[in-house]
Structure formats: structure tokens, C-alpha cells
Enzyme design. Sequence first.
Site, PDB file in Angstrom:
ATOM      1  N   GLU A  60      -8.530 -33.682   8.844  1.00  0.00           N
ATOM      2  CA  GLU A  60      -9.777 -32.962   9.154  1.00  0.00           C
ATOM      3  C   GLU A  60      -9.636 -31.466   8.857  1.00  0.00           C
ATOM      4  O   GLU A  60     -10.615 -30.807   8.504  1.00  0.00           O
ATOM      5  CB  GLU A  60     -10.174 -33.243  10.623  1.00  0.00           C
ATOM      6  CG  GLU A  60     -10.645 -34.693  10.774  1.00  0.00           C
ATOM      7  CD  GLU A  60     -10.333 -35.363  12.103  1.00  0.00           C
ATOM      8  OE1 GLU A  60     -10.094 -34.660  13.093  1.00  0.00           O
ATOM      9  OE2 GLU A  60     -10.319 -36.611  12.141  1.00  0.00           O
ATOM     10  N   GLY A  96     -10.609 -42.961  12.847  1.00  0.00           N
ATOM     11  CA  GLY A  96     -11.883 -43.027  13.554  1.00  0.00           C
ATOM     12  C   GLY A  96     -12.823 -44.105  13.043  1.00  0.00           C
ATOM     13  O   GLY A  96     -14.010 -44.104  13.361  1.00  0.00           O
ATOM     14  N   GLU A  98      -1.335 -40.671   8.096  1.00  0.00           N
ATOM     15  CA  GLU A  98      -2.673 -41.026   8.567  1.00  0.00           C
ATOM     16  C   GLU A  98      -3.576 -41.280   7.367  1.00  0.00           C
ATOM     17  O   GLU A  98      -4.139 -40.318   6.809  1.00  0.00           O
ATOM     18  CB  GLU A  98      -3.263 -39.892   9.411  1.00  0.00           C
ATOM     19  CG  GLU A  98      -2.496 -39.594  10.672  1.00  0.00           C
ATOM     20  CD  GLU A  98      -3.384 -38.962  11.735  1.00  0.00           C
ATOM     21  OE1 GLU A  98      -3.401 -39.484  12.848  1.00  0.00           O
ATOM     22  OE2 GLU A  98      -4.078 -37.983  11.441  1.00  0.00           O
ATOM     23  N   SER A 116      -6.849 -45.314  13.926  1.00  0.00           N
ATOM     24  CA  SER A 116      -7.368 -46.448  14.710  1.00  0.00           C
ATOM     25  C   SER A 116      -6.269 -47.226  15.433  1.00  0.00           C
ATOM     26  O   SER A 116      -6.336 -48.442  15.558  1.00  0.00           O
ATOM     27  CB  SER A 116      -8.202 -47.378  13.819  1.00  0.00           C
ATOM     28  OG  SER A 116      -9.337 -46.684  13.317  1.00  0.00           O
ATOM     29  N   LYS A 159      -8.501 -33.948  19.425  1.00  0.00           N
ATOM     30  CA  LYS A 159      -9.512 -33.374  18.532  1.00  0.00           C
ATOM     31  C   LYS A 159     -10.434 -32.462  19.358  1.00  0.00           C
ATOM     32  O   LYS A 159      -9.952 -31.837  20.305  1.00  0.00           O
ATOM     33  CB  LYS A 159     -10.256 -34.488  17.793  1.00  0.00           C
ATOM     34  CG  LYS A 159      -9.274 -35.437  17.092  1.00  0.00           C
ATOM     35  CD  LYS A 159      -9.905 -36.343  16.081  1.00  0.00           C
ATOM     36  CE  LYS A 159      -8.820 -37.216  15.451  1.00  0.00           C
ATOM     37  NZ  LYS A 159      -9.313 -38.049  14.371  1.00  0.00           N
ATOM     38  N   HIS A 199      -3.627 -31.830   9.444  1.00  0.00           N
ATOM     39  CA  HIS A 199      -4.443 -33.022   9.746  1.00  0.00           C
ATOM     40  C   HIS A 199      -5.534 -33.156   8.677  1.00  0.00           C
ATOM     41  O   HIS A 199      -6.034 -32.145   8.171  1.00  0.00           O
ATOM     42  CB  HIS A 199      -5.070 -32.890  11.136  1.00  0.00           C
ATOM     43  CG  HIS A 199      -5.704 -34.168  11.598  1.00  0.00           C
ATOM     44  ND1 HIS A 199      -6.953 -34.551  11.168  1.00  0.00           N
ATOM     45  CD2 HIS A 199      -5.235 -35.155  12.388  1.00  0.00           C
ATOM     46  CE1 HIS A 199      -7.228 -35.742  11.710  1.00  0.00           C
ATOM     47  NE2 HIS A 199      -6.207 -36.123  12.454  1.00  0.00           N
ATOM     48  N   ASN A 217      -3.972 -36.955  19.945  1.00  0.00           N
ATOM     49  CA  ASN A 217      -4.704 -35.835  19.352  1.00  0.00           C
ATOM     50  C   ASN A 217      -6.121 -35.891  19.914  1.00  0.00           C
ATOM     51  O   ASN A 217      -6.905 -36.754  19.531  1.00  0.00           O
ATOM     52  CB  ASN A 217      -4.712 -35.983  17.823  1.00  0.00           C
ATOM     53  CG  ASN A 217      -5.620 -34.968  17.142  1.00  0.00           C
ATOM     54  OD1 ASN A 217      -6.086 -34.019  17.781  1.00  0.00           O
ATOM     55  ND2 ASN A 217      -5.866 -35.162  15.858  1.00  0.00           N
TER      56      ASN A 217
HETATM   57  P1  13P Z   1      -8.255 -42.333  15.594  1.00  0.00           P
HETATM   58  O1  13P Z   1      -7.097 -42.871  16.412  1.00  0.00           O
HETATM   59  O2  13P Z   1      -9.435 -42.009  16.428  1.00  0.00           O
HETATM   60  O3  13P Z   1      -8.531 -43.198  14.407  1.00  0.00           O
HETATM   61  O4  13P Z   1      -7.759 -40.908  15.021  1.00  0.00           O
HETATM   62  C1  13P Z   1      -6.551 -40.830  14.368  1.00  0.00           C
HETATM   63  C2  13P Z   1      -6.223 -39.400  14.170  1.00  0.00           C
HETATM   64  O5  13P Z   1      -6.817 -38.711  13.353  1.00  0.00           O
HETATM   65  C3  13P Z   1      -5.153 -38.823  15.003  1.00  0.00           C
HETATM   66  O6  13P Z   1      -4.769 -37.576  14.533  1.00  0.00           O
END
Ligand code: 13P
Length: 249
Positions: A102, A177, A171, A213, A16, A100, A14
Amino acid sequence: MTTEQSRKRLVIGNWKMHGSLAANESLLAALRQGHVHPDSCDLAVCVPFPYLAQVHRMLSGSALSWGAQDLSAQAQGAFTGEVSASMLNDFSCRFVLVGHSERRSFHGETDSVVAAKAQAALAAGLVPVVCVGETLQQQEAGETSAVIERQLAPVLALGPQAVAGMVIAYEPVWAIGTGKSATPEQAQHVHALIRAKLQQAGVPQVRVLYGGSVKAANAASLFAMPDIDGALVGGAALVAEEFLNIAAA
Ligand code: 13P
């Protein structure tokens, strides 16, 4: 209905809101060249909308698939700024992330909106990757199971035939992150709960990915867990070698 084969390992990057035409060019070329285990692991990238044409061009004919990070629940119409499932099909997307954390936290997406988006994706032949996960506060309050069940409920209510066409991604928001992944045991605990819900719904073979992560250093121990079928990768998906090493794990 899904088969055993559907639990083949799956690793999705992803991106982002990262990337540029120039940076993507070298990343995609490296992924195309470096994905040497297509028989044991499906590999895909979910990119920002403006780069769908670029991934379509650069990954067509390769063993990688691609997709978007969101879609509209509507088929078409006066929805300024939205992108429909059929538009994603114009770029041969296979996957689309829905729900997601976010999107849920910054864009107010509710559980029922997420289910409607999953349904719109399925109706267009796309594979929705439905993301669920609890916040740190919810985890600390012992609410993880209840949150996951609540988030899954409207999605599972779409029926076994629909759910069989999905991927679920667990997740935990506190792991995204932060560099602080769930331990394999913590993740497995929630994955087993999700698997039990899928079993109850009659679709035990749906793939359940872990995200938060994930990096090359912790991928193998996560993938060793019985109910973890792969990963949804954020930051580490932006570095070709790291992402490929996760797939190799
Ligand atoms: P990270 O791998 O950067 O922690 O992000 C995970 C994520 O939100 C994937 O959709």
C-alpha cells in the site's frame, strides 16, 4: 549474525489505518492476556503512529512487541509529516514495516526508497519488516520471480550484516484484503525463492513471513510449509480471538 533461533515463529498484526483509543484498549488488553505461547511464537502489532504511546503503555512488560507501519529514511529535518526511526525508539518500538504494497502503490515508494528506509530502521536498532510481493497482473504475466528479485535486490545489497537484522514478508498484492489467500504451496514456492536469495546473501536464517488473507482457518497449513516462518496479518489482527488463534496455530 542470526542463528537458528532467529527462525522462531513470528506473527505480526498490521492494523493499517484502523483503530481508536477505545477499541485499541480492549483489543490490546485481550492480546496481553491471551498470548500464552511466547516461547514458541513471537507476537507483535504494528499500529498507526498516534497509537504508539498507547501500545507502549499497555504492552510494556508483556510478551508482545510492537512497532510502526512506516518510517522516514531521513534521520531528522524539514520533512513535514514524516516520522523518524529515533521517534519510534522513543516508544520502544521493535519492528517497523517498510515497503508495504500500500505504501508502494499509494505513495510511490520505489525499491531503493524501501532499502533506504530499511537501512534507517537498522541504524536506529529497529527490525525492518521488508514487504515484497507481485500484483495480480504481474502474477498472470508469469513475472512473480522477477518482481520479487527486483524488489529484494537493493535490500540484499545492504550486505549480510544488515539483512541478518531484518524480517522479510512476502505479500502477494492479489491476496491482500481479498479473502483469497495464496495456497500453502503457492506461498512456499515464492518463500523458497526468497530463501535461496537469502542463502546466496549468506543469511539463510532470516525469517520470512507470509501475508495476504491469513486467518485462523488457514494459518496452520501455511505454517506447515518449510520456508514460512510466520505471518503478517491485516484484517484478522483486529479481532483478538482470531489473531491469537493464528499465533496458536
Ligand atoms: P489482510 O490480512 O487483511 O489480507 O492484509 C494483509 C496485509 O496487507 C498485512 O500487511
